[in-house]
Scaffold this motif. Structure first.
Motif, PDB file in Angstrom:
ATOM      1  N   PHE A  56      -5.167  62.939 145.883  1.00  0.00           N
ATOM      2  CA  PHE A  56      -5.866  61.708 145.526  1.00  0.00           C
ATOM      3  C   PHE A  56      -4.959  60.810 144.688  1.00  0.00           C
ATOM      4  CE2 PHE A  56      -9.056  65.169 145.605  1.00  0.00           C
ATOM      5  CZ  PHE A  56      -9.844  64.722 146.666  1.00  0.00           C
ATOM      6  N   PRO A  57      -5.218  59.508 144.667  1.00  0.00           N
ATOM      7  CA  PRO A  57      -4.391  58.595 143.859  1.00  0.00           C
ATOM      8  C   PRO A  57      -4.509  58.826 142.356  1.00  0.00           C
ATOM      9  CG  PRO A  57      -5.614  57.381 145.543  1.00  0.00           C
ATOM     10  CD  PRO A  57      -6.169  58.762 145.528  1.00  0.00           C
ATOM     11  N   LEU A  58      -5.648  59.384 141.903  1.00  0.00           N
ATOM     12  CA  LEU A  58      -5.890  59.564 140.477  1.00  0.00           C
ATOM     13  C   LEU A  58      -6.169  61.024 140.152  1.00  0.00           C
ATOM     14  CD1 LEU A  58      -6.580  58.475 137.581  1.00  0.00           C
ATOM     15  CD2 LEU A  58      -8.936  58.179 138.394  1.00  0.00           C
ATOM     16  N   LEU A  59      -5.508  61.524 139.096  1.00  0.00           N
ATOM     17  CA  LEU A  59      -5.823  62.832 138.525  1.00  0.00           C
ATOM     18  C   LEU A  59      -6.174  62.574 137.068  1.00  0.00           C
ATOM     19  CD1 LEU A  59      -3.769  66.134 138.964  1.00  0.00           C
ATOM     20  CD2 LEU A  59      -5.148  65.631 136.954  1.00  0.00           C
ATOM     21  N   SER A  60      -7.468  62.643 136.751  1.00  0.00           N
ATOM     22  CA  SER A  60      -7.952  62.269 135.421  1.00  0.00           C
ATOM     23  C   SER A  60      -8.547  63.468 134.702  1.00  0.00           C
ATOM     24  CB  SER A  60      -9.010  61.162 135.539  1.00  0.00           C
ATOM     25  OG  SER A  60      -9.688  60.974 134.317  1.00  0.00           O
ATOM     26  N   PHE A  61      -7.990  63.786 133.528  1.00  0.00           N
ATOM     27  CA  PHE A  61      -8.542  64.869 132.714  1.00  0.00           C
ATOM     28  C   PHE A  61      -9.994  64.586 132.341  1.00  0.00           C
ATOM     29  CE2 PHE A  61      -4.667  67.210 130.744  1.00  0.00           C
ATOM     30  CZ  PHE A  61      -4.096  67.315 132.000  1.00  0.00           C
ATOM     31  N   GLN A  62     -10.295  63.326 132.016  1.00  0.00           N
ATOM     32  CA  GLN A  62     -11.645  62.998 131.583  1.00  0.00           C
ATOM     33  C   GLN A  62     -12.669  63.230 132.690  1.00  0.00           C
ATOM     34  OE1 GLN A  62     -12.310  59.700 128.760  1.00  0.00           O
ATOM     35  NE2 GLN A  62     -10.218  59.090 129.233  1.00  0.00           N
ATOM     36  N   GLN A  63     -12.272  63.057 133.936  1.00  0.00           N
ATOM     37  CA  GLN A  63     -13.171  63.306 135.056  1.00  0.00           C
ATOM     38  C   GLN A  63     -13.242  64.780 135.420  1.00  0.00           C
ATOM     39  OE1 GLN A  63     -12.164  60.838 138.407  1.00  0.00           O
ATOM     40  NE2 GLN A  63     -12.308  58.931 137.247  1.00  0.00           N
ATOM     41  N   LEU A  64     -12.112  65.457 135.364  1.00  0.00           N
ATOM     42  CA  LEU A  64     -12.030  66.818 135.888  1.00  0.00           C
ATOM     43  C   LEU A  64     -12.423  67.889 134.877  1.00  0.00           C
ATOM     44  CD1 LEU A  64      -8.642  66.453 137.798  1.00  0.00           C
ATOM     45  CD2 LEU A  64     -10.928  66.457 138.789  1.00  0.00           C
ATOM     46  N   VAL A 116      -1.629  57.871 139.449  1.00  0.00           N
ATOM     47  CA  VAL A 116      -1.963  57.874 138.027  1.00  0.00           C
ATOM     48  C   VAL A 116      -2.365  59.279 137.591  1.00  0.00           C
ATOM     49  CG1 VAL A 116      -3.495  56.979 136.233  1.00  0.00           C
ATOM     50  CG2 VAL A 116      -2.741  55.463 138.087  1.00  0.00           C
ATOM     51  N   LEU A 117      -1.676  59.787 136.573  1.00  0.00           N
ATOM     52  CA  LEU A 117      -2.074  61.021 135.890  1.00  0.00           C
ATOM     53  C   LEU A 117      -2.608  60.614 134.525  1.00  0.00           C
ATOM     54  CD1 LEU A 117      -2.249  64.070 135.435  1.00  0.00           C
ATOM     55  CD2 LEU A 117       0.158  64.044 134.751  1.00  0.00           C
ATOM     56  N   ASP A 118      -3.931  60.709 134.375  1.00  0.00           N
ATOM     57  CA  ASP A 118      -4.577  60.269 133.145  1.00  0.00           C
ATOM     58  C   ASP A 118      -4.856  61.486 132.263  1.00  0.00           C
ATOM     59  OD1 ASP A 118      -6.130  59.246 131.130  1.00  0.00           O
ATOM     60  OD2 ASP A 118      -7.342  57.976 132.435  1.00  0.00           O
ATOM     61  N   MET A 119      -4.058  61.642 131.207  1.00  0.00           N
ATOM     62  CA  MET A 119      -4.183  62.777 130.286  1.00  0.00           C
ATOM     63  C   MET A 119      -4.851  62.367 128.981  1.00  0.00           C
ATOM     64  SD  MET A 119      -0.350  64.334 130.978  1.00  0.00           S
ATOM     65  CE  MET A 119      -0.588  65.834 130.036  1.00  0.00           C
ATOM     66  N   THR A 120      -5.526  61.240 128.975  1.00  0.00           N
ATOM     67  CA  THR A 120      -6.192  60.779 127.761  1.00  0.00           C
ATOM     68  C   THR A 120      -7.505  61.531 127.546  1.00  0.00           C
ATOM     69  OG1 THR A 120      -7.374  59.023 128.953  1.00  0.00           O
ATOM     70  CG2 THR A 120      -5.218  58.472 128.029  1.00  0.00           C
ATOM     71  N   GLY A 121      -8.002  61.443 126.321  1.00  0.00           N
ATOM     72  CA  GLY A 121      -9.300  62.024 126.014  1.00  0.00           C
ATOM     73  C   GLY A 121      -9.265  63.451 125.520  1.00  0.00           C
ATOM     74  N   LEU A 122      -8.075  64.021 125.337  1.00  0.00           N
ATOM     75  CA  LEU A 122      -7.990  65.393 124.829  1.00  0.00           C
ATOM     76  C   LEU A 122      -8.454  65.455 123.380  1.00  0.00           C
ATOM     77  CD1 LEU A 122      -4.512  66.348 126.324  1.00  0.00           C
ATOM     78  CD2 LEU A 122      -6.744  67.135 127.117  1.00  0.00           C
ATOM     79  N   LEU A 123      -9.012  66.591 122.995  1.00  0.00           N
ATOM     80  CA  LEU A 123      -9.530  66.751 121.645  1.00  0.00           C
ATOM     81  C   LEU A 123      -8.416  66.600 120.619  1.00  0.00           C
ATOM     82  CD1 LEU A 123     -11.951  67.522 119.832  1.00  0.00           C
ATOM     83  CD2 LEU A 123     -11.215  69.893 120.044  1.00  0.00           C
ATOM     84  N   ASP A 124      -8.684  65.795 119.607  1.00  0.00           N
ATOM     85  CA  ASP A 124      -7.725  65.598 118.514  1.00  0.00           C
ATOM     86  C   ASP A 124      -8.460  65.835 117.207  1.00  0.00           C
ATOM     87  OD1 ASP A 124      -5.561  64.895 116.989  1.00  0.00           O
ATOM     88  OD2 ASP A 124      -5.891  62.745 117.172  1.00  0.00           O
ATOM     89  N   VAL A 167       1.708  57.773 133.874  1.00  0.00           N
ATOM     90  CA  VAL A 167       1.122  58.822 133.044  1.00  0.00           C
ATOM     91  C   VAL A 167       0.469  58.163 131.834  1.00  0.00           C
ATOM     92  CG1 VAL A 167       1.533  60.938 131.743  1.00  0.00           C
ATOM     93  CG2 VAL A 167       2.894  60.446 133.781  1.00  0.00           C
ATOM     94  N   ARG A 168      -0.855  58.221 131.798  1.00  0.00           N
ATOM     95  CA  ARG A 168      -1.606  57.623 130.699  1.00  0.00           C
ATOM     96  C   ARG A 168      -1.852  58.676 129.627  1.00  0.00           C
ATOM     97  NH1 ARG A 168      -6.089  54.506 134.489  1.00  0.00           N
ATOM     98  NH2 ARG A 168      -4.591  53.118 135.534  1.00  0.00           N
ATOM     99  N   VAL A 169      -1.487  58.349 128.405  1.00  0.00           N
ATOM    100  CA  VAL A 169      -1.586  59.312 127.307  1.00  0.00           C
ATOM    101  C   VAL A 169      -2.043  58.608 126.034  1.00  0.00           C
ATOM    102  CG1 VAL A 169       0.133  60.966 128.139  1.00  0.00           C
ATOM    103  CG2 VAL A 169       0.874  58.960 126.850  1.00  0.00           C
ATOM    104  N   ASP A 170      -2.547  59.402 125.099  1.00  0.00           N
ATOM    105  CA  ASP A 170      -2.784  58.953 123.736  1.00  0.00           C
ATOM    106  C   ASP A 170      -1.621  59.467 122.896  1.00  0.00           C
ATOM    107  OD1 ASP A 170      -5.260  57.889 124.494  1.00  0.00           O
ATOM    108  OD2 ASP A 170      -6.286  59.790 124.117  1.00  0.00           O
ATOM    109  N   LEU A 171      -0.916  58.562 122.223  1.00  0.00           N
ATOM    110  CA  LEU A 171       0.319  58.922 121.526  1.00  0.00           C
ATOM    111  C   LEU A 171       0.096  59.010 120.019  1.00  0.00           C
ATOM    112  CD1 LEU A 171       2.942  56.719 123.427  1.00  0.00           C
ATOM    113  CD2 LEU A 171       2.406  59.143 123.774  1.00  0.00           C
ATOM    114  N   ARG A 172       0.708  60.024 119.422  1.00  0.00           N
ATOM    115  CA  ARG A 172       0.705  60.212 117.972  1.00  0.00           C
ATOM    116  C   ARG A 172       2.154  60.230 117.504  1.00  0.00           C
ATOM    117  NH1 ARG A 172      -3.471  59.074 119.502  1.00  0.00           N
ATOM    118  NH2 ARG A 172      -5.443  60.206 119.371  1.00  0.00           N
TER     119      ARG A 172
END
Length: 493
Positions: A56-64, A116-124, A167-172
């Motif tokens: 698929f065009p999108l692999l989203s952590f928030q969806q999967l 798009v690999l969307d890795m956003t939304g992981l627990l912080d 690759v979409r990420v939340d950066l620290r």
């Protein structure tokens, strides 16, 4: 509970080599559940191959990784497994080095390739974790290393152009990781692996480094900027804010410790504040503003009146607010849109009480989350506020930790809040009845540091629990745990 499909999928993945061989034969519709099970059970060989052949065009952590019809477990609410995260990154790297006719369950046309690999939304959760899980700092470093390696040593077969993946990420980022992350962002420019930051949190970062980092971020991706412990002052903020204001889609801006610099003339301080206000007026999509520990006494109206759109989340903890600040907020167009309000650390016990009640009245129709930690609210002030507080019919969270409330006051709150059907969490203080020899009124520091009588508090907890049961509200959490990450993020409201 797990469905039969979930249990069958888990069984299929028990033998990883066989499962990898079977992937080309399985329908694409099974891939989302295969991914969740493999991620959950740390089936790293299968997980890597799933990413490598994702159809698929999108692999989203928030969806999967959320709760689904087959499995009620929400993996996004847990710290991610280090093994699983590394497997995802290895699968992505393998995909970039593979001809597109091989990177899937069957020959793929480019429109079906992973984009798009969307890795956003992981627990912080900001706490120490066991070695088997990844913090947001670890995730940032892992993705950054991949970007740098791809640019420096990535090769593909001759004559093949790899399909770019965003690759979409939340950066620290902090002082220690700044140079590394800057190199990663630079490496991703023009690379088939493009790093796209959704939420940026920079801690204890010098002004020039903050500016340099902001200049490397994609203006179309950034949703939140969170600058913590940078102690910029108005002078530093006036340098940084125009670089932030270029992000026209920015929805959340979190700034802290914005004070005038006593070392410079007051005229310069006022000029910096006016410039800051002018830049704040450039944001068109801003919905959340946090100005924690900033000196805003008598200036809140100036700040809020410059904003183009009404805020839905406003955090003004420890901002030394005056009655006129609360009145101006209540009259502003922001009040009737507020979903989240944090006034922690502002004394609401004296002349601020009446304007605070007016603010609650204005926000009652929309307010979901109210934080009032260390606001010097004793029983008298709480009881006077209950009539308007209980009009907040949609309220889900109420934070009252660090206020000098007695058991009698808490019981009144519990009884009156029965009308608030949406209320799910109340973070309350240890009742003053449970302390020995408190000065009155007790400073917040004493309430936070003094020892309590554990036996008395155990009786308090039992009585509160019985009252909740008797009123049919056993599902409502009453707790003194301020570190339980019970407060909701604006974007999850």
């Amino acid at each position: 509970m797990h469905t039969l499909v979930f249990l069958s999928t888990r069984q299929v993945l028990q033998c990883q080599p066989a499962a990898c061989q079977a992937l080309p034969l399985l329908p694409r519709e099974l891939f989302p559940l295969l991914f969740k099970v493999a991620f959950m059970d740390k089936k790293t060989v299968v997980l890597r191959e799933l990413v490598h052949t994702w159809p698929f065009p999108l692999l989203s952590f928030q969806q999967l990784l959320q709760e689904c019809a087959h499995c009620s477990r929400a993996l996004l609410q847990e710290r991610p497994s280090t093994e699983s995260m590394q497997a995802v990154i290895l699968g992505l790297t393998a995909r970039l080095h593979t001809p597109e006719t091989e990177a899937g369950t069957q020959p793929l046309c480019r429109k079906h390739a992973l984009r798009v690999l969307d890795m956003t939304g992981l627990l912080d959760d900001g706490v120490e974790q066991d070695p088997g899980t990844m913090s947001m700092w670890d995730c940032t470093a892992a993705v950054a290393r991949t970007c740098i390696a791809q640019q420096q040593g990535g090769t593909v077969e001759p004559g093949l152009d790899p399909i770019p993946v965003e690759v979409r990420v939340d950066l620290r980022v902090n002082r220690a990781s700044y140079a590394f992350l800057r190199e990663a962002l630079r490496s991703s420019v023009g690379s088939p692996l493009r790093l796209c930051c959704r939420d940026l949190r920079a801690e204890d970062l010098p002004m020039r480094n903050t500016v340099a980092l902001l200049q490397l971020l994609d203006a179309g991706c950034l949703r939140r900027v969170d600058l913590r412990f940078n102690n910029l002052g108005l002078r530093g903020l006036s340098v940084i804010i125009p670089h932030v204001a270029r992000f026209q889609h920015l929805a959340s801006l979190r700034l802290h410790y914005v004070h005038g610099d006593s070392r410079q003339p007051s005229v310069d301080g006022e000029d910096n504040f006016r410039y800051f206000l002018a830049q704040m007026g450039r944001f068109t999509c801003l919905r959340e503003l946090s100005m924690g520990s900033s000196l805003l006494s008598g200036r809140l109206d100036q700040l809020l009146s410059t904003l183009q759109s009404p805020l839905e989340s406003l955090e003004l903890a420890f901002c030394a607010l005056l009655p006129e600040d609360l009145r101006s907020l209540a009259r502003s167009p922001h009040a009737v849109h507020l979903k989240k309000l944090d006034l922690s650390g502002n004394d609401l016990s004296g002349s601020q009480l009446e304007p605070f009640q007016g603010l609650l009245q204005a926000a009652a129709a929309t307010l979901l989350h109210l934080e009032l930690t260390e606001c010097q609210l004793a029983d008298t002030q709480l009881l006077a506020t209950l009539p308007v507080l209980t009009r907040c019919a949609s309220l889900r969270y109420l934070g009252l930790y660090g206020n000098p409330l007695s058991m009698a006051g808490l019981k009144e709150l519990l009884r009156d809040s029965a009308a608030q059907a949406e209320l799910r969490t109340v973070v309350h203080p240890f009742p003053v009845d449970c302390y020995e020899g408190l000065p009155w009124p007790p400073p917040a520091s004493v309430l936070l540091e003094a020892s309590i009588n554990e036996e008395k508090f155990a009786r308090v907890e039992a009585e509160l629990h019985q009252l909740l049961l008797a009123s049919g509200r056993a599902h409502v959490l009453w707790t003194t745990d301020i570190y339980g990450r019970l407060a909701a993020d604006y974007f999850s409201l």
